[in-house]
Design an enzyme around this catalytic site. Structure first.
Site, PDB file in Angstrom:
ATOM      1  CG  ASP A 163     -89.316 -22.793  72.665  1.00  0.00           C
ATOM      2  OD1 ASP A 163     -88.636 -22.811  73.701  1.00  0.00           O
ATOM      3  OD2 ASP A 163     -89.986 -23.741  71.940  1.00  0.00           O
TER       4      ASP A 163
ATOM      5  CG  ASP B 249     -91.502 -28.039  70.466  1.00  0.00           C
ATOM      6  OD1 ASP B 249     -90.482 -28.382  71.081  1.00  0.00           O
ATOM      7  OD2 ASP B 249     -92.064 -28.991  69.708  1.00  0.00           O
TER       8      ASP B 249
HETATM    9  N1  LIG Z   1     -90.308 -26.541  73.097  1.00  0.00           N
HETATM   10  C1  LIG Z   1     -90.406 -26.675  74.432  1.00  0.00           C
HETATM   11  N2  LIG Z   1     -90.697 -28.324  74.596  1.00  0.00           N
HETATM   12  C2  LIG Z   1     -90.957 -28.469  76.083  1.00  0.00           C
HETATM   13  N3  LIG Z   1     -90.706 -27.623  77.163  1.00  0.00           N
HETATM   14  C3  LIG Z   1     -90.320 -26.505  76.745  1.00  0.00           C
HETATM   15  N4  LIG Z   1     -90.007 -25.278  77.632  1.00  0.00           N
HETATM   16  C4  LIG Z   1     -89.794 -24.154  77.060  1.00  0.00           C
HETATM   17  N5  LIG Z   1     -89.849 -24.703  75.468  1.00  0.00           N
HETATM   18  C5  LIG Z   1     -90.155 -25.955  75.644  1.00  0.00           C
END
Ligand SMILES: Nc1ncnc2[nH]cnc12
Ligand SMILES: CSC[C@H]1O[C@H](OP(=O)(O)O)[C@H](O)[C@@H]1O
Length: 311
Positions: free
Chosen positions: A225, A227
């Protein structure tokens, strides 16, 4: 293939030098033949999951599920000391750790892999983070938290898989946050300004404890992703799991290729982490004078380094 853990022998009589710590979405390593499931206890309690011993071309490899067999342990509940100590006690000196991460940089796209070389610690001090306390003090070096020799192997394996669509970024800084909630947008933007490449909740204290235990340790990250700093959708668990599932074949093949190489080097100085041997033990021996040493703390150090106090 699902592994029938209760049916496996609970002992294994040869040392195991190589381990994989599987993270979110990588809870097993299909294709490897399970020969035992160990249920150790350590002075720091029991590990997250049974340690599965898998055999590959005659070489045993340990596999541990970081969040438990059913992903029942939140990042701050992972018994990282027990995990690392139990692996060391069965002979492990090399750890490949897998992690699903958020990307903090446009060019690291979901499903890309990253071999990080740095970490920024944003955990909050609520996780037990050292073996050396309670009457024994030791300060290990942590300037470069990962193992450059293992990183080179991962990079070579990933380069050979480029034709299969594997994209790998050969360096990067992990921001390890406390969680379990994801970051705010302000935090996510701040981490970008700090130079963070990816973000997770699992690199620490695991990497610090591996260094204290004199293990060669390298994390392989897979982005799932952007975030919440990006103009696309904000991260949620469904997104993480969707991308993990979409790329799980590549993730397993990459870890498998790295294991193939490590198994060929099973008795080498690299896999036996000869370059870390003595680093933490020296740090402990110099610090606490005999009059200040606590017998229970000394016993715990002895579990990590048998014969430590006799030398
Ligand atoms: N955006 C994110 N923040 C923290 N841990 C994660 N693991 C996978 N995506 C994450
Ligand atoms: C499910 S999203 C957050 C979760 O995913 C990562 O787990 P792991 O590093 O074990 O693959 C991240 O660190 C969080 O624990």
């Amino acid at each position: 293939m699902t592994v029938d853990i209760p049916s496996l022998p609970t002992t294994f009589d040869r040392p195991v030098h190589i381990a994989v710590i599987g993270g979110t979405g990588l809870t097993s390593l299909p294709g490897y033949h399970p020969v035992a499931a160990l249920h150790p206890t350590t002075p720091w309690g029991a590990p997250s999951s049974p340690i599965l011993i898998l055999e590959h071309a005659g070489v045993p490899v340990a596999f541990l599920a970081r969040h438990g067999l059913h992903h029942q342990l939140a990042p701050h509940e992972v018994p990282a000391r027990a995990n690392i100590a139990a692996l060391r006690a069965i002979g492990v000196r090399t750890v490949i750790a897998f992690s699903a991460v958020g990307s903090l940089q446009e060019e690291i796209k979901p499903m890309d892999f990253v071999v990080p070389d740095q970490i920024i610690d944003r955990t909050k001090g609520i996780r037990p983070f050292t073996f050396f306390e309670g009457g024994v003090v030791g300060h290990v070096g942590f300037a470069d938290p990962f193992d450059a020799g293992l990183a080179d192997i991962v990079k070579r394996c990933a380069a050979a898989m480029r034709g299969d669509g594997v994209v790998l970024h050969g360096k990067g800084t992990i921001v390890c946050m406390e969680g379990p909630q994801f970051s705010t947008r302000a935090e996510s933007n701040m981490y970008r300004a700090w130079g963070g490449s990816v973000i997770n909740m699992s690199a620490l204290p695991e990497a610090k404890l591996a260094r204290e235990a004199e293990l060669a340790y390298q994390m392989i990250c897979m982005a799932t992703d952007y975030d919440c700093w990006h103009t696309t959708e904000d991260v949620d668990v469904a997104m993480v799991m969707k991308y993990m599932a979409a790329n799980s074949e590549n993730a397993k093949h990459l870890v498998g290729a790295v294991l193939d190489e490590l198994c060929k080097l099973d008795n080498s100085d690299l896999v036996l982490a000869k370059h870390w041997a003595g680093s933490a033990q020296g740090a402990v021996k110099f610090m606490t004078k005999p009059a200040g040493r606590d017998p229970e703390a000394m016993k715990r150090v002895e579990y990590l380094f048998p014969g430590f106090w006799n030398e």
